[in-house]
Design a protein around this motif. Structure first.
Motif, mmCIF file in Angstrom:
data_model
loop_
_atom_site.group_PDB
_atom_site.id
_atom_site.type_symbol
_atom_site.label_atom_id
_atom_site.label_comp_id
_atom_site.label_asym_id
_atom_site.label_seq_id
_atom_site.Cartn_x
_atom_site.Cartn_y
_atom_site.Cartn_z
ATOM 1 N N ASN A 2 80.957 11.731 42.799
ATOM 2 C CA ASN A 2 80.315 12.420 43.917
ATOM 3 C C ASN A 2 79.715 11.425 44.907
ATOM 4 O O ASN A 2 79.259 10.356 44.522
ATOM 5 C CB ASN A 2 79.205 13.333 43.406
ATOM 6 C CG ASN A 2 79.730 14.408 42.479
ATOM 7 O OD1 ASN A 2 80.847 14.870 42.632
ATOM 8 N ND2 ASN A 2 78.924 14.792 41.513
ATOM 9 N N ARG A 5 74.096 12.540 44.612
ATOM 10 C CA ARG A 5 73.631 13.097 43.340
ATOM 11 C C ARG A 5 72.143 13.363 43.481
ATOM 12 O O ARG A 5 71.419 12.577 44.084
ATOM 13 C CB ARG A 5 73.908 12.143 42.197
ATOM 14 C CG ARG A 5 75.418 11.898 42.038
ATOM 15 C CD ARG A 5 75.737 11.134 40.818
ATOM 16 N NE ARG A 5 75.429 11.894 39.627
ATOM 17 C CZ ARG A 5 76.337 12.384 38.785
ATOM 18 N NH1 ARG A 5 77.611 12.240 39.039
ATOM 19 N NH2 ARG A 5 75.982 13.010 37.692
ATOM 20 N N GLY A 7 68.499 14.370 41.383
ATOM 21 C CA GLY A 7 67.841 14.410 40.079
ATOM 22 C C GLY A 7 66.410 14.886 40.211
ATOM 23 O O GLY A 7 65.769 14.706 41.251
ATOM 24 N N ALA A 54 69.730 12.217 37.819
ATOM 25 C CA ALA A 54 70.733 12.181 38.884
ATOM 26 C C ALA A 54 72.014 11.502 38.408
ATOM 27 O O ALA A 54 73.111 11.880 38.809
ATOM 28 C CB ALA A 54 70.180 11.468 40.117
ATOM 29 N N LEU A 55 71.876 10.520 37.536
ATOM 30 C CA LEU A 55 73.034 9.794 37.009
ATOM 31 C C LEU A 55 73.598 10.422 35.733
ATOM 32 O O LEU A 55 74.578 9.925 35.185
ATOM 33 C CB LEU A 55 72.653 8.336 36.726
ATOM 34 C CG LEU A 55 72.258 7.499 37.938
ATOM 35 C CD1 LEU A 55 71.744 6.131 37.494
ATOM 36 C CD2 LEU A 55 73.424 7.356 38.906
ATOM 37 N N ALA A 56 72.956 11.509 35.270
ATOM 38 C CA ALA A 56 73.345 12.173 34.021
ATOM 39 C C ALA A 56 73.322 11.202 32.841
ATOM 40 O O ALA A 56 74.231 11.179 32.008
ATOM 41 C CB ALA A 56 74.710 12.850 34.161
ATOM 42 N N TYR A 92 75.407 3.506 43.819
ATOM 43 C CA TYR A 92 74.519 4.357 44.605
ATOM 44 C C TYR A 92 73.304 3.584 45.110
ATOM 45 O O TYR A 92 72.975 2.502 44.613
ATOM 46 C CB TYR A 92 74.012 5.532 43.756
ATOM 47 C CG TYR A 92 75.071 6.543 43.431
ATOM 48 C CD1 TYR A 92 75.355 7.584 44.299
ATOM 49 C CD2 TYR A 92 75.786 6.456 42.240
ATOM 50 C CE1 TYR A 92 76.332 8.520 43.996
ATOM 51 C CE2 TYR A 92 76.765 7.380 41.925
ATOM 52 C CZ TYR A 92 77.031 8.412 42.814
ATOM 53 O OH TYR A 92 78.003 9.325 42.517
ATOM 54 N N LYS A 158 72.807 8.344 47.057
ATOM 55 C CA LYS A 158 74.030 8.411 47.866
ATOM 56 C C LYS A 158 74.837 7.152 47.613
ATOM 57 O O LYS A 158 74.293 6.092 47.307
ATOM 58 C CB LYS A 158 73.698 8.582 49.346
ATOM 59 C CG LYS A 158 72.898 7.444 49.940
ATOM 60 C CD LYS A 158 72.570 7.692 51.401
ATOM 61 C CE LYS A 158 71.844 6.485 51.972
ATOM 62 N NZ LYS A 158 71.561 6.633 53.389
#
Length: 160
Positions: A2, A5, A7, A54-56, A92, A158
């Motif tokens: 993506n 992201r 979070g 956000a980064l899982a 990112y 981003k």
């Protein structure tokens, strides 16, 4: 992958005697500090969780377990720096961040800009991309009874 992201992070720590109060990487003069395995910087912990979310990549406890002696007394600034390296490794940068600290006391307004500057420095971004706000809970609940402090954070990552 993506292009952006998002979070969300949340953390809470109760007050403790004989500890310094650290919020946003800044020492705040106050009669109590926060209880935790590290320096218990509730704001930086919420930001760290938002980044990891956000980064899982799980949560702060899975990366820096509170039963691991090497993190005892750790500075949360260093934990956040580690997580920001993960952000960059994945390609990112921070788009922006918005955080809220919830506490009846101490009054945090005099320290907000210093917290924003500290976080912006870690994220290698402009202060204008970093928002830190403080509010009370109108004397309701955990924070309202002055038992501790709560922090919430949302970040936008981003691709660069």
């Amino acid at each position: 992958m993506n292009n952006i992201r998002i979070g969300y992070g949340y953390d809470v720590h109760k007050f403790s005697e004989d500890r310094k109060l650290v919020l946003g990487g800044i020492e705040i003069p106050f009669e109590k500090g926060l209880l935790g395995h590290s320096d218990a910087d509730v704001l930086l912990h919420a930001i760290t969780d938002a980044i990891l979310g956000a980064l899982a990549l799980g949560d702060i406890g899975s990366h820096f377990p509170d039963d691991d002696p090497k993190y005892e007394g750790a500075e949360s600034v260093e934990l956040l720096k580690h997580c920001y390296r993960l952000v960059k490794e994945k390609g990112y940068v921070i788009g922006n961040m918005d955080a809220t600290v919830i506490a009846e006391r101490p009054k945090l307004q005099p320290y907000i800009n210093s917290m924003r500057e500290q976080v912006a420095k870690i994220f290698e971004t402009e202060v204008g991309n970093i928002s830190v706000k403080a509010t009370t809970s109108e004397k309701m609940g955990f924070a309202g009874r002055e038992e501790g402090i709560i922090a919430q954070c949302t970040v936008l990552l981003k691709m660069y």
